[in-house]
Structures are given as structure tokens and as C-alpha cells.
Scaffold this active site. Structure first.
Site, PDB file in Angstrom:
ATOM      1  N   LYS A  83     -28.716 -56.187  -9.161  1.00  0.00           N
ATOM      2  CA  LYS A  83     -29.974 -55.425  -9.221  1.00  0.00           C
ATOM      3  C   LYS A  83     -30.753 -55.667  -7.930  1.00  0.00           C
ATOM      4  O   LYS A  83     -31.022 -56.813  -7.561  1.00  0.00           O
ATOM      5  CB  LYS A  83     -30.770 -55.940 -10.421  1.00  0.00           C
ATOM      6  CG  LYS A  83     -31.714 -54.955 -11.047  1.00  0.00           C
ATOM      7  CD  LYS A  83     -32.290 -55.608 -12.312  1.00  0.00           C
ATOM      8  CE  LYS A  83     -33.187 -54.701 -13.071  1.00  0.00           C
ATOM      9  NZ  LYS A  83     -33.888 -55.428 -14.147  1.00  0.00           N
TER      10      LYS A  83
HETATM   11  C1  E4P Z   1     -35.551 -53.354 -16.486  1.00  0.00           C
HETATM   12  O1  E4P Z   1     -34.517 -53.540 -15.924  1.00  0.00           O
HETATM   13  C2  E4P Z   1     -36.736 -54.198 -16.322  1.00  0.00           C
HETATM   14  O2  E4P Z   1     -36.292 -55.519 -16.315  1.00  0.00           O
HETATM   15  C3  E4P Z   1     -37.724 -54.068 -17.452  1.00  0.00           C
HETATM   16  O3  E4P Z   1     -37.444 -52.933 -18.239  1.00  0.00           O
HETATM   17  C4  E4P Z   1     -39.154 -54.167 -17.029  1.00  0.00           C
HETATM   18  O4  E4P Z   1     -39.970 -54.005 -18.162  1.00  0.00           O
HETATM   19  P1  E4P Z   1     -41.520 -54.398 -18.188  1.00  0.00           P
HETATM   20  O5  E4P Z   1     -42.286 -53.381 -17.406  1.00  0.00           O
HETATM   21  O6  E4P Z   1     -41.885 -54.368 -19.634  1.00  0.00           O
HETATM   22  O7  E4P Z   1     -41.628 -55.767 -17.580  1.00  0.00           O
END
Ligand code: E4P
Length: 217
Positions: A83
């Protein structure tokens, strides 16, 4: 629509996985902090448990360091998805790492133009953050629809991974628009099974069943 679980809580992943609800897992530095675990150790444990892609996020800011971190994370298991953030350096790292055959999840996407760049840089997944847009009174779901239209216009194979999902309506709307994947906390996935009329109906059926005086077992 594929379901990814947005957590590093191995017990929660295992419970959903037993039901066939886990097509992959996403993590980020905040999720790793919340788990209280070592990133390499907990990610390996998740990769061993789940067949689909498990996203592990780099933390460097320059492309060369992101590439080095990405290669190290990819050593954890075959199903690692690296990522990287949607910055110019993140796109450079995406291009290099995807050309090496790694799966890439480009995260922190907040515009259709960013999504277009990620697809051209070879991203396997693009992660538009719905909830964080809604938090500032923008329309996260409109972004998912825009990316869907753009990717379909040109036949991009990058999968739309609806992220930052906060509630069951986000899941339904993402599915209606045609997001390829939605990543959500375990609590949201479990909440999809709930309906007040299901509870009410079940209560009425059980009351009547008691009156029959019968038993199935
Ligand atoms: C996705 O890959 C992210 O880790 C996640 O959905 C972020 O979510 P949040 O905005 O609730 O922290």
C-alpha cells in the site's frame, strides 16, 4: 462485490473468515498502532489465515525508500499487497513495484484525477476514502461513481476499493455503484445482518411457537 476487512484484529478476521466473508484484508499505520502488534508479525499471521490480498502500508515519503519498504513487506507472504499513498512519489513507487509483479494498493485517494493517475501507474487497487470525504461535507459516494465511470470509459483494470467505510449504507451504495471491493471494519460487516423487522418478526414467531407446545429436537 468483494469484502476486505479493515483491521489487524486477528480474532475478528478469523470469525468473518469462517463465514466466507473475507476476500482480503487492509491495514494502515493507525490500524497497526491499534493492534499493539509488530507489523511484520501480525501481517504474517493475517496472510497465513486469509487467501486474498493483505494490504500493508509503507511509511517512507520518497519513492526510493517506499520501494525498499515495499519490497521488504512483499517478503512477508505471497498475498501481500503493497500500500502506497497517492503522492507523486507514491505513484513512482507504484509503477516500479507493479512492474516487478507486486500487487499495489494506492491509498488516500480523494479525487477522480488521482484515481486516473493510479490506474496509469499500474495500481491493482485504488482506495477512495468515502468516510473522510463525508466528514468534511463532501460526497464520498460521488467519487466512487466518478472513478467507476472513468475506469469503464477506458477499460482500466485497476479495482475500485471503497475505503473509509463507516456504516451499512456505505456498503450498499458502494455495491450499487459497482465498486469492485469494499473494505470495512468487522462491526460494519456484522451490522449488515441486522434489521429491526427481522428481530421483531423472530420474536413473534418464537412466541407463537411456544404456544404450539412442540419441539423440533
Ligand atoms: C483503507 O484501506 C483504510 O485503511 C481505511 O479504510 C481508512 O478508514 P478510516 O477513514 O475510517 O480511518
Amino acid at each position: 462485490m468483494k469484502f476486505f476487512v479493515d483491521t489487524a484484529d486477528v480474532a475478528a478476521i478469523a470469525e468473518l473468515n469462517e463465514l466466507g466473508m473475507v476476500d482480503g484484508v487492509t491495514t494502515n499505520p493507525s490500524i497497526i498502532l491499534k493492534s499493539g502488534r509488530d507489523i511484520l508479525e501480525v501481517t504474517k499471521e493475517i496472510c497465513d489465515m486469509v487467501d486474498g490480498p493483505v494490504s500493508a502500508e509503507v511509511v517512507a515519503l520518497d519513492a526510493d525508500s517506499m520501494i525498499a519498504e515495499g519490497r521488504k513487506l512483499a517478503e512477508i507472504a505471497e498475498n501481500i499487497c503493497i500500500k502506497v499513498p497517492l503522492t507523486w512519489d507514491g505513484l513512482k513507487a507504484c509503477k516500479v513495484l507493479s512492474s516487478e509483479g507486486h500487487k499495489l494498493n494506492v491509498t488516500l485517494c480523494f479525487s477522480a484525477n488521482q484515481a486516473l493517475l493510479a490506474a496509469k501507474a499500474g495500481a491493482t487497487f485504488i482506495s477512495p476514502f468515502i468516510g473522510r470525504l463525508d466528514d468534511i461535507n463532501l460526497d464520498g459516494m460521488e467519487l466512487i461513481a466518478d472513478i467507476r465511470a472513468i475506469y469503464d470509459n477506458y477499460g482500466f483494470t485497476t479495482e475500485i476499493l471503497a475505503a473509509s467505510i463507516r456504516n451499512v449504507n456505505h456498503m450498499k451504495d458502494a455495491a450499487l455503484i459497482g465498486a469492485d471491493v469494499a473494505t470495512a471494519p468487522p462491526s460494519v460487516i456484522k451490522a449488515m445482518a441486522s434489521h429491526v423487522l427481522t428481530d421483531k418478526g423472530l420474536e413473534a414467531f418464537l412466541k407463537d411457537w411456544e404456544k404450539t407446545g412442540q419441539k423440533i429436537l
